[in-house]
Design a protein around this motif. Structure first.
Motif, PDB file in Angstrom:
ATOM      1  N   SER A   1       0.831  -1.209   0.000  1.00 42.89           N
ATOM      2  CA  SER A   1       0.000   0.000   0.000  1.00 42.89           C
ATOM      3  C   SER A   1       0.867   1.262   0.000  1.00 42.89           C
ATOM      4  O   SER A   1       0.618   2.199  -0.772  1.00 42.89           O
ATOM      5  CB  SER A   1      -0.913  -0.007   1.227  1.00 42.89           C
ATOM      6  OG  SER A   1      -1.632   1.209   1.312  1.00 42.89           O
TER       7      SER A   1
ATOM      8  N   GLU B   1       2.684   1.710  -3.355  1.00 49.37           N
ATOM      9  CA  GLU B   1       1.774   2.190  -4.401  1.00 49.37           C
ATOM     10  C   GLU B   1       1.530   3.694  -4.254  1.00 49.37           C
ATOM     11  O   GLU B   1       1.532   4.441  -5.241  1.00 49.37           O
ATOM     12  CB  GLU B   1       0.454   1.414  -4.347  1.00 49.37           C
ATOM     13  CG  GLU B   1       0.587  -0.030  -4.823  1.00 49.37           C
ATOM     14  CD  GLU B   1      -0.672  -0.856  -4.612  1.00 49.37           C
ATOM     15  OE1 GLU B   1      -0.841  -1.865  -5.301  1.00 49.37           O
ATOM     16  OE2 GLU B   1      -1.492  -0.492  -3.729  1.00 49.37           O
ATOM     17  N   GLN B   2       1.319   4.148  -3.012  1.00 49.90           N
ATOM     18  CA  GLN B   2       1.128   5.578  -2.776  1.00 49.90           C
ATOM     19  C   GLN B   2       2.366   6.378  -3.190  1.00 49.90           C
ATOM     20  O   GLN B   2       2.273   7.434  -3.827  1.00 49.90           O
ATOM     21  CB  GLN B   2       0.850   5.833  -1.295  1.00 49.90           C
ATOM     22  CG  GLN B   2      -0.443   5.255  -0.752  1.00 49.90           C
ATOM     23  CD  GLN B   2      -0.527   5.447   0.768  1.00 49.90           C
ATOM     24  OE1 GLN B   2      -0.136   6.489   1.298  1.00 49.90           O
ATOM     25  NE2 GLN B   2      -1.028   4.435   1.462  1.00 49.90           N
ATOM     26  N   THR B   3       3.533   5.864  -2.813  1.00 55.79           N
ATOM     27  CA  THR B   3       4.782   6.584  -3.093  1.00 55.79           C
ATOM     28  C   THR B   3       5.046   6.637  -4.589  1.00 55.79           C
ATOM     29  O   THR B   3       5.457   7.684  -5.133  1.00 55.79           O
ATOM     30  CB  THR B   3       5.962   5.912  -2.374  1.00 55.79           C
ATOM     31  OG1 THR B   3       5.670   5.805  -0.984  1.00 55.79           O
ATOM     32  CG2 THR B   3       7.234   6.718  -2.552  1.00 55.79           C
TER      33      THR B   3
END
Length: 791
Positions: free
Chosen positions: A667, A670-672
């Protein structure tokens, strides 16, 4: 098992540079043996100074008996212990025989040191003064040894006949070049045929920083005898716990026991800082490496268990010390359940005593206190000593501070006591859970500080103690103190001018003589008692100087971190120690008023700590604690999309992955990745690293198809942006090959591994860690494809 490369590219950038072959990355402890005239002459650029510069330039630690003033020359046993604690011996032989050993007058210290190095099996590099040189820079009085010249001639002849003379010298410059070149040649030789995990272990293994014997040490024979006492039924008592309040001498008793076993030739003497989990794991990892235990594969917990199993199976004449333990739960998994090994734990907490047989350590008896004061001060005033001892509660630490001042200033006990009682320290040193403190202990520490500050190099002495007080209680490397001194120390009355390493060493020796610092047995590190550190920190805060000292320490550590960024893997122990210093400084800085430049500096240092812990890969839990706080701080101060915030988030994701928390890792990755594509650029190096890291997380979670797709994208982008032979491109190619192998696509995996290995051998060299990784991964791929002979 395949090896993954997690590319942690943050706001500062990260890459792995190839070694230039100039050093081995070992950070050896090099013992320098010489006579005094070679340190004194030529004035301003002595022979010993040239040797020390050469050792530092080669990346090693200097150990020298010159730390001891003439009046406190060590006994033969301590001298031998210091030599044995080193990896390399450097002998610089002039024409003088040198001082005779106090308790072994048939030899000089230089000859004893040579014999000790020979018996310990150290690599020996010997350099002999060329008597035929036209001008060696030494006065005739220093060249001619009328009393022991014959002994020196015989000694030099014996060394020459043994074939050990590395070279002759006639000037400091020539000697410095010889020493540096010889150390680098030795490093190359060790790399070519050095000891590997599982290989032969030295007859005597030493791990950790064992404290030296302090001045005026009282052996307390009954307590030392209790440590050797058998358990029930005359069996060996494996675990013993020295417990008592702070300052009663638990650490020095354990160190005396350790030094005795070292002198007796015990097979293992290991010293572990047990104040927190990081210290325990780091110390056990060092012991495992020294024992050549191959278990663990970089996992510090597994390495600790390997040490335990070794001690259970073959612990005869082996000693493991856990110093300053705070939590029984931290130690319990690593304590041998049986066997012949000895384990000693020191602690202020009574609960630790339940881990083994408890040995209570109290303050000195009145007789011990009076004996100590008389020995240290030389005064025969028993009545005055009795009053002072009562005032200080017979606490060994406080008595050592008092005796150092009384001896250096030649003042009566009564005069010292008057000064002690006048010192306003009412707000210092409140009681703590682990023990009450005598009323005068803080005052005794401050009077010792006042004394050293008033003497030679007083500003430097005070600044070094201030620096040590905000760093790690487990000890600070001599090289770090020297680096701070070269840059100029932060004094309370203004900056202290830059000091040469030999001057910094004299400052450390003076502080050790005042019982404010203690050298490790090998001389590579110094430590202050936690009570002394606490008094200094509180005194700094009261003077409004704590922030300035922490800022200076932060600049020092930031520079050291930057210098390790691309070579952290060369010496994992050095990298781990830097993390420990950063975390200790972070605790000290938390006592400073908020809102200063220090806040931003500590955020940067915590970034380094998280980055290095991620690289080390064996302290995921600690990396997560640091990383979560760091991300929250940077999101608040810099904003959620700042490149440094994204770098910290990237590194936290890798820590989650190392800890097996794959859902959180995926998670966050993916955000980074999404943020970096939006804020930076799809082809920015940091974005490419995020893509690689997300692919690795997918692979670990069994999402092989998604992992391969991302790896193929990442490799194509790196080849386009960086070129086919850039180290990061080679890492991406390695990762894709591993993913192909996991998916059963063996031909493609082998082809990529072969390409990567050939390129790494050409670009990085045959012995670079990444090249070795590629060779290992290709062998695994051959094995998986059934090509056993090639594997």
């Amino acid at each position: 098992m395949p090896s993954w490369v997690a590319l942690l590219v943050g706001g500062r950038g990260l890459g792995v540079a190839g070694s230039d072959g100039s050093g081995d990355g070992a950070g050896w402890r090099v013992f320098v043996s010489h006579t005094s005239e070679l340190r004194e002459f030529p004035p301003g650029n002595s022979y010993v100074a040239a040797v020390e510069r050469a050792i530092s330039a080669a990346g090693h630690v200097i150990v020298d008996m010159a730390d001891f003033p003439a009046a406190d020359q060590p006994a033969a046993g301590l001298c031998v212990d210091r030599v044995r604690g080193c990896e390399v011996y450097v002998g610089v032989l002039g024409t003088r025989y040198g001082s005779l050993v106090r308790d072994k007058p048939e030899v000089s210290y230089t000859e004893l040191e040579f014999e000790a190095a020979t018996e310990a099996g150290l690599d020996r590099l010997v350099f002999v003064l060329d008597e035929g040189a036209t001008d060696v820079g030494l006065p005739v009085s220093a060249l001619i040894d009328r009393e022991f010249g014959a002994r020196q001639d015989a000694f030099r002849c014996r060394v020459r006949e043994s074939g050990l003379v590395t070279g002759s010298f006639g000037s400091p410059a020539a000697l410095g070049q010889l020493v540096e070149r010889s150390l680098r040649e030795l490093a190359r030789a060790r790399r070519a045929g050095g000891r590997v995990p599982g290989g032969p272990v030295p007859a005597v293994v030493v791990a950790g920083e064992i404290p030296q014997e302090p001045l005026g040490f009282q052996p307390r024979a009954d307590l030392l005898a209790a440590l050797d006492a058998p358990g029930p039924g005359s069996r060996v008592q494996v675990v013993q716990a020295l417990t008592g309040m702070r300052g009663v001498g638990k650490t020095h008793l354990a160190a005396a026991y350790a030094r005795a076993k070292l002198a007796a030739g015990w097979r293992l003497v290991a010293w572990v800082n047990a104040e927190d989990r990081a210290g325990v794991l780091a110390g056990l990892a060092e012991a495992a490496a020294a024992l050549s235990l191959a278990e663990g594969g970089g996992d510090a917990v597994a390495a600790g268990r390997a040490v335990r199993h070794q001690l259970e199976a073959d612990g005869e004449r082996c000693l493991l010390v856990f110093d300053n333990a705070t939590d029984p739960g931290l130690l319990r998994p690593f304590l041998p359940a049986a066997g012949a090994a000895r384990v000693i734990i020191t602690s202020n907490y009574q609960s630790v005593a339940f881990l083994g047989a408890g040995v209570a350590v109290d303050v000195f008896s009145e007789a011990e206190a009076l004996t100590f004061l008389a020995a240290r001060t030389g005064q025969a005033d028993a009545a005055g000593a009795r009053v002072l001892a009562e005032e200080l509660g017979c606490l060994p630490l406080a008595l050592a501070q008092a005796a150092a001042v009384i001896a250096s200033q030649h003042v009566p006990y009564g005069t010292y006591l008057d000064r002690l009682r006048r010192l306003p320290v009412a707000d210092l040193l409140a009681t703590e859970e682990a023990g009450q403190y005598p009323r005068g202990v803080a005052a005794a520490v401050l009077l010792s500080l006042d004394t050293v500050r008033a003497g030679e190099q007083g500003g430097a002495c005070g600044a070094v103690m201030d620096l040590a007080a905000v760093l790690s209680a487990a000890g600070v490397g001599r090289s770090l103190i020297q680096a701070a001194a070269r840059q100029g120390l932060a004094g309370r009355e203004g900056p202290v001018p830059a000091l040469a390493p030999e001057v910094a060493d004299r400052v450390l020796a003076r502080l050790a003589g005042a019982s404010l610092l203690t050298f490790s047995v090998d001389g590579s590190a110094v430590s202050a008692h936690r009570l002394v550190m606490r008094v200094i920190r509180e005194n700094l805060a009261a003077d409004g100087a704590l922030t300035a000292v922490c800022q200076a320490a932060a600049r020092l550590l930031d520079g050291l971190a930057a210098s390790l960024e691309e070579r952290w893997y060369e010496d994992r122990a050095v990298t781990r120690d830097l993390v420990e210093q950063i975390l200790a400084l972070d605790e000290s800085a938390a006592r400073c008023p908020p809102g200063s430049d220090l806040d931003r500096g500590m955020v940067g240092l915590r970034f380094w700590a998280a980055l290095f812990l991620g690289n080390l890969g064996d302290s995921a839990a600690q990396a997560i604690v640091i990383g979560e706080r760091l991300v929250a701080d940077q999101e608040r101060v810099l904003g959620p999309d700042h490149p440094d915030t994204l770098a910290a988030r990237n590194n936290l994701a890798v820590a989650y992955q190392d800890a097996g928390r794959l859902d959180e890792a995926i998670s966050l990755n993916e955000q980074t990745l999404a943020a970096r594509e939006r804020v930076l650029d799809p082809d920015h190096p940091s974005t490419l690293s995020s893509r690689d890291n997300l692919a690795i997380a997918y692979q670990d979670a069994g999402r092989t198809g998604e992992a391969i797709s991302l790896h193929e994208q990442a490799l194509a982008a790196r080849e386009r942006v960086l070129g086919p032979d850039h180290p990061d491109t080679l890492a991406a190619r390695n990762n894709l090959a591993v993913a192909y192998r996991a998916a059963g696509r063996f031909d493609e995996a082998i082809s990529l591994h072969e390409q990567t290995l050939a390129a790494r051998e050409r670009v990085l060299g045959p012995d670079h860690p990444d090249t070795l990784q590629s060779r290992n991964n290709l062998a695994n791929a051959y094995q998986a494809a059934g090509r056993t002979d090639e594997s």
